[in-house]
Design an enzyme around this catalytic site. Sequence first.
Site, PDB file in Angstrom:
ATOM      1  N   GLU A  60      66.168  -8.440 -73.496  1.00  0.00           N
ATOM      2  CA  GLU A  60      66.352  -7.067 -73.196  1.00  0.00           C
ATOM      3  C   GLU A  60      66.735  -6.735 -71.636  1.00  0.00           C
ATOM      4  OE1 GLU A  60      63.653  -4.193 -74.469  1.00  0.00           O
ATOM      5  OE2 GLU A  60      63.660  -4.831 -76.306  1.00  0.00           O
ATOM      6  N   ARG A 112      58.332  -4.905 -63.906  1.00  0.00           N
ATOM      7  CA  ARG A 112      56.905  -4.364 -63.697  1.00  0.00           C
ATOM      8  C   ARG A 112      56.059  -4.988 -64.844  1.00  0.00           C
ATOM      9  NH1 ARG A 112      58.333   1.527 -66.699  1.00  0.00           N
ATOM     10  NH2 ARG A 112      59.611   1.489 -64.704  1.00  0.00           N
ATOM     11  N   HIS A 153      53.916  -5.943 -73.128  1.00  0.00           N
ATOM     12  CA  HIS A 153      52.832  -5.601 -72.690  1.00  0.00           C
ATOM     13  C   HIS A 153      51.530  -6.450 -72.491  1.00  0.00           C
ATOM     14  CE1 HIS A 153      55.001  -2.132 -71.904  1.00  0.00           C
ATOM     15  NE2 HIS A 153      55.132  -1.934 -73.496  1.00  0.00           N
ATOM     16  N   HIS A 160      61.249   0.756 -81.604  1.00  0.00           N
ATOM     17  CA  HIS A 160      60.592   1.497 -80.237  1.00  0.00           C
ATOM     18  C   HIS A 160      59.617   2.523 -80.902  1.00  0.00           C
ATOM     19  CE1 HIS A 160      60.458   2.757 -76.128  1.00  0.00           C
ATOM     20  NE2 HIS A 160      59.871   3.843 -76.569  1.00  0.00           N
ATOM     21  N   ASN A 192      57.866  -8.027 -79.340  1.00  0.00           N
ATOM     22  CA  ASN A 192      58.067  -7.670 -78.136  1.00  0.00           C
ATOM     23  C   ASN A 192      56.690  -7.875 -77.461  1.00  0.00           C
ATOM     24  OD1 ASN A 192      57.912  -6.278 -75.577  1.00  0.00           O
ATOM     25  ND2 ASN A 192      59.961  -5.352 -76.159  1.00  0.00           N
ATOM     26  N   HIS A 200      61.712  -7.836 -72.161  1.00  0.00           N
ATOM     27  CA  HIS A 200      62.582  -6.810 -71.363  1.00  0.00           C
ATOM     28  C   HIS A 200      62.247  -7.464 -69.990  1.00  0.00           C
ATOM     29  CE1 HIS A 200      63.676  -2.472 -70.326  1.00  0.00           C
ATOM     30  NE2 HIS A 200      64.441  -3.281 -69.716  1.00  0.00           N
ATOM     31  N   GLU A 241      70.746  -1.585 -81.837  1.00  0.00           N
ATOM     32  CA  GLU A 241      69.499  -1.165 -82.427  1.00  0.00           C
ATOM     33  C   GLU A 241      69.247   0.097 -82.309  1.00  0.00           C
ATOM     34  OE1 GLU A 241      66.474  -3.915 -80.967  1.00  0.00           O
ATOM     35  OE2 GLU A 241      65.043  -2.374 -80.956  1.00  0.00           O
ATOM     36  N   THR A 292      70.395  12.054 -74.422  1.00  0.00           N
ATOM     37  CA  THR A 292      69.122  12.955 -74.506  1.00  0.00           C
ATOM     38  C   THR A 292      68.045  12.485 -75.759  1.00  0.00           C
ATOM     39  OG1 THR A 292      70.269  14.325 -76.237  1.00  0.00           O
ATOM     40  CG2 THR A 292      70.229  15.138 -74.202  1.00  0.00           C
ATOM     41  N   ARG A 344      62.571  -6.190 -66.637  1.00  0.00           N
ATOM     42  CA  ARG A 344      63.208  -4.903 -65.893  1.00  0.00           C
ATOM     43  C   ARG A 344      63.433  -5.074 -64.462  1.00  0.00           C
ATOM     44  NH1 ARG A 344      61.270  -0.158 -68.973  1.00  0.00           N
ATOM     45  NH2 ARG A 344      62.164   1.212 -67.169  1.00  0.00           N
TER      46      ARG A 344
HETATM   47  N1  PXP Z   1      63.561  -2.096 -78.817  1.00  0.00           N
HETATM   48  C1  PXP Z   1      63.984  -2.102 -77.885  1.00  0.00           C
HETATM   49  C2  PXP Z   1      65.323  -2.004 -77.638  1.00  0.00           C
HETATM   50  C3  PXP Z   1      62.871  -1.589 -76.724  1.00  0.00           C
HETATM   51  O1  PXP Z   1      63.333  -1.466 -75.420  1.00  0.00           O
HETATM   52  C4  PXP Z   1      61.803  -1.659 -77.010  1.00  0.00           C
HETATM   53  C5  PXP Z   1      60.629  -1.471 -76.022  1.00  0.00           C
HETATM   54  O2  PXP Z   1      60.736  -2.250 -75.021  1.00  0.00           O
HETATM   55  C6  PXP Z   1      61.411  -2.005 -78.230  1.00  0.00           C
HETATM   56  C7  PXP Z   1      62.337  -2.304 -79.124  1.00  0.00           C
HETATM   57  C8  PXP Z   1      59.841  -2.077 -78.639  1.00  0.00           C
HETATM   58  O3  PXP Z   1      59.062  -0.755 -78.467  1.00  0.00           O
HETATM   59  P1  PXP Z   1      57.609  -0.858 -78.646  1.00  0.00           P
HETATM   60  O4  PXP Z   1      57.272  -1.358 -77.729  1.00  0.00           O
HETATM   61  O5  PXP Z   1      57.238   0.606 -78.304  1.00  0.00           O
HETATM   62  O6  PXP Z   1      57.202  -1.113 -79.919  1.00  0.00           O
END
Ligand code: PXP
Length: 248
Positions: free
Chosen positions: A74, A53, A14, A198, A11, A47, A155, A105, A49
Amino acid sequence: MSGNKLRLGVNIDHVATVRNARGGAYPDPLRAAKLAEEAGADGITAHLREDRRHISDADIDGLMEVLSVPLNFEMAATEEMQKIALRHKPHAVCIVPEKREERTTEGGLEVAREENRLAHYIAPLREAGCRVSIFIAADRAQIEAAHRIGAEVIELHTGAYCDAHAEGRFEERDRELESLREMSAFAKSLGLEVHAGHGLTYETVKPIAAFPEVMELNIGHFLIGEAIFRGMTPAIHEMRRLMDEARA
Ligand code: PXP
């Protein structure tokens, strides 16, 4: 992308976060995506958004153009995102929550209470040939609902497991791990393909990678952070090595 090898989706959101901190074009997430691809990523995740952002619309256009590996797009379940996805027809679309009220939650998408709407929402995406994945907590009711709406993939949200590890709450971490293990097997028994992600790090990846039902991990924040210290390619190679070790 076949066989039983555990896939790594990198991913790159960032990289865009850092770029956007200065409002210019550097560092370029497309360059990071190509580098990740060369380092052995099996797919790239981004992703888009609603508030843009990090990843921008132009980034998605660019990724669709330059990638040789599949794009996992995403997005929130909004009309705007559906139109964008239908225009690009990426390999995979992962539906994620963005607003509080869309979340369970545990932080995954609230599918069970939104079943009807989500079933209608994902149908055109599936018809367009996208593999639809739903990002959910390790919760039986959510998995059953994801299956009923016609998703091919779920996922599993590993955030609670990773947070518990990072904060030294080890009993809770082990409970989270156990429910991830049970729910991976349950989802597979329904015929769903299981992915996870995640918050995964070098310290937390192996127990998840060892679940035989899990076919793909999506990892971003930690890898981009680690790339600052050791470079993107070695950072990815180390993650790949740990995944392979756990799988063997
Ligand atoms: N999987 C999904 C569905 C996510 O939304 C994210 C975060 O954007 C990730 C994986 C990756 O998470 P991380 O950036 O914390 O490794």
